[in-house]
Design a protein around this motif. Structure first.
Motif, PDB file in Angstrom:
ATOM      1  N   ALA A   1      -2.200   5.052 -13.030  1.00 25.17           N
ATOM      2  CA  ALA A   1      -2.206   3.583 -13.013  1.00 25.17           C
ATOM      3  C   ALA A   1      -0.779   3.061 -13.137  1.00 25.17           C
ATOM      4  O   ALA A   1       0.066   3.670 -13.792  1.00 25.17           O
ATOM      5  N   GLN A   2      -0.520   1.931 -12.494  1.00 24.19           N
ATOM      6  CA  GLN A   2       0.775   1.266 -12.608  1.00 24.19           C
ATOM      7  C   GLN A   2       0.551  -0.063 -13.315  1.00 24.19           C
ATOM      8  O   GLN A   2      -0.467  -0.719 -13.136  1.00 24.19           O
TER       9      GLN A   2
ATOM     10  N   ARG B   1      -2.752  -4.359 -14.431  1.00 23.98           N
ATOM     11  CA  ARG B   1      -2.943  -2.917 -14.207  1.00 23.98           C
ATOM     12  C   ARG B   1      -3.429  -2.739 -12.770  1.00 23.98           C
ATOM     13  O   ARG B   1      -4.425  -3.350 -12.358  1.00 23.98           O
ATOM     14  N   TYR B   2      -2.715  -1.883 -12.030  1.00 26.82           N
ATOM     15  CA  TYR B   2      -3.081  -1.553 -10.656  1.00 26.82           C
ATOM     16  C   TYR B   2      -3.495  -0.089 -10.600  1.00 26.82           C
ATOM     17  O   TYR B   2      -2.911   0.750 -11.280  1.00 26.82           O
TER      18      TYR B   2
ATOM     19  N   GLY C   1      -0.735   0.569  -1.482  1.00 23.60           N
ATOM     20  CA  GLY C   1      -1.755   1.571  -1.732  1.00 23.60           C
ATOM     21  C   GLY C   1      -2.538   1.360  -3.014  1.00 23.60           C
ATOM     22  O   GLY C   1      -3.484   2.092  -3.296  1.00 23.60           O
ATOM     23  N   PHE C   2      -2.160   0.372  -3.830  1.00 22.79           N
ATOM     24  CA  PHE C   2      -2.832   0.105  -5.100  1.00 22.79           C
ATOM     25  C   PHE C   2      -3.681  -1.146  -4.989  1.00 22.79           C
ATOM     26  O   PHE C   2      -3.509  -1.961  -4.088  1.00 22.79           O
ATOM     27  N   ARG C   3      -4.597  -1.298  -5.950  1.00 26.69           N
ATOM     28  CA  ARG C   3      -5.458  -2.488  -6.012  1.00 26.69           C
ATOM     29  C   ARG C   3      -5.528  -2.953  -7.468  1.00 26.69           C
ATOM     30  O   ARG C   3      -5.283  -2.171  -8.389  1.00 26.69           O
ATOM     31  N   LEU C   4      -5.897  -4.192  -7.662  1.00 24.18           N
ATOM     32  CA  LEU C   4      -6.024  -4.748  -9.005  1.00 24.18           C
ATOM     33  C   LEU C   4      -7.148  -4.059  -9.764  1.00 24.18           C
ATOM     34  O   LEU C   4      -8.245  -3.896  -9.245  1.00 24.18           O
TER      35      LEU C   4
ATOM     36  N   PHE D   1      -4.141 -10.053   0.075  1.00 27.12           N
ATOM     37  CA  PHE D   1      -3.535  -8.772   0.349  1.00 27.12           C
ATOM     38  C   PHE D   1      -4.586  -7.692   0.555  1.00 27.12           C
ATOM     39  O   PHE D   1      -4.327  -6.690   1.184  1.00 27.12           O
ATOM     40  N   ASP D   2      -5.787  -7.879   0.043  1.00 23.73           N
ATOM     41  CA  ASP D   2      -6.863  -6.917   0.267  1.00 23.73           C
ATOM     42  C   ASP D   2      -7.555  -7.146   1.607  1.00 23.73           C
ATOM     43  O   ASP D   2      -8.197  -6.250   2.124  1.00 23.73           O
TER      44      ASP D   2
END
Length: 171
Positions: free
Chosen positions: A128-129, A120-121, A19-22, A47-48
């Motif tokens: 943010a992760q 950072r995602y 569910g996250f993106r760069l 992956f996108d």
């Protein structure tokens, strides 16, 4: 003992959480192979751009566009003069120009030698992760084994008591 079958590829280590993106990535290395640097944006690209079957799309235009989008978010710092010059020119290398930064150690005779990634995602509506990867190898296709420490986390809203074990540095 490290088991040969118990391993993860760097490509998998850069994969965003579900569910996250760069959002941004900074990497440091002593030596750099431009072809190996393509692995990073391609990790995010594949992956996108998964198809309905979960496999990477076979549309080369979609892959090239995703590479172009991600490369502006990636910055790699390496020791000046330690970029391996490719034997064959590839158009894709032109996309990497703004991402590569050569640096020199501050002290004479020193070298710039860290091997880390800070990534950072982001995801809509989520904090943010962050991911820290600390490697034992440079960003090359060296065939030696690599030890890779991967730490994931989020920035909290409050200080954590266990983080206060060390006195604040007053620089």
């Amino acid at each position: 003992m490290l088991a040969p079958k118990d391993r993860t590829l760097p490509l998998e280590s850069l994969r965003p959480p579900p569910g996250f993106r760069l959002d941004a990535a900074v990497s440091t290395t002593y030596s750099l192979d431009l072809m190996s640097l393509l692995v990073a944006p391609l990790a995010f690209t594949f992956f996108d751009w998964e198809g309905d079957d979960g496999q990477p799309t076979k549309d080369p235009n979609a892959l090239l566009e995703a590479l172009r989008r991600h490369v502006d978010r990636i910055h790699v710092f390496c020791q000046a003069g330690q970029i391996a010059v490719p034997k064959t020119y590839r158009l894709l290398f032109g996309y990497l120009e703004s991402s590569v930064h050569e640096v020199r150690a501050v002290r004479g005779g020193g070298v710039f030698h860290p091997k880390v990634w800070i990534v950072r995602y982001v995801a809509d509506g989520e904090p943010a992760q962050y991911r820290l990867l600390c490697a034992s190898r440079n960003l090359t296709f060296d065939r030696s084994w690599d030890i890779l420490l991967v730490l994931d986390g989020v920035v909290g809203k409050e200080a954590t008591k266990k983080n206060g074990l060390f006195p604040k540095w007053s620089g």
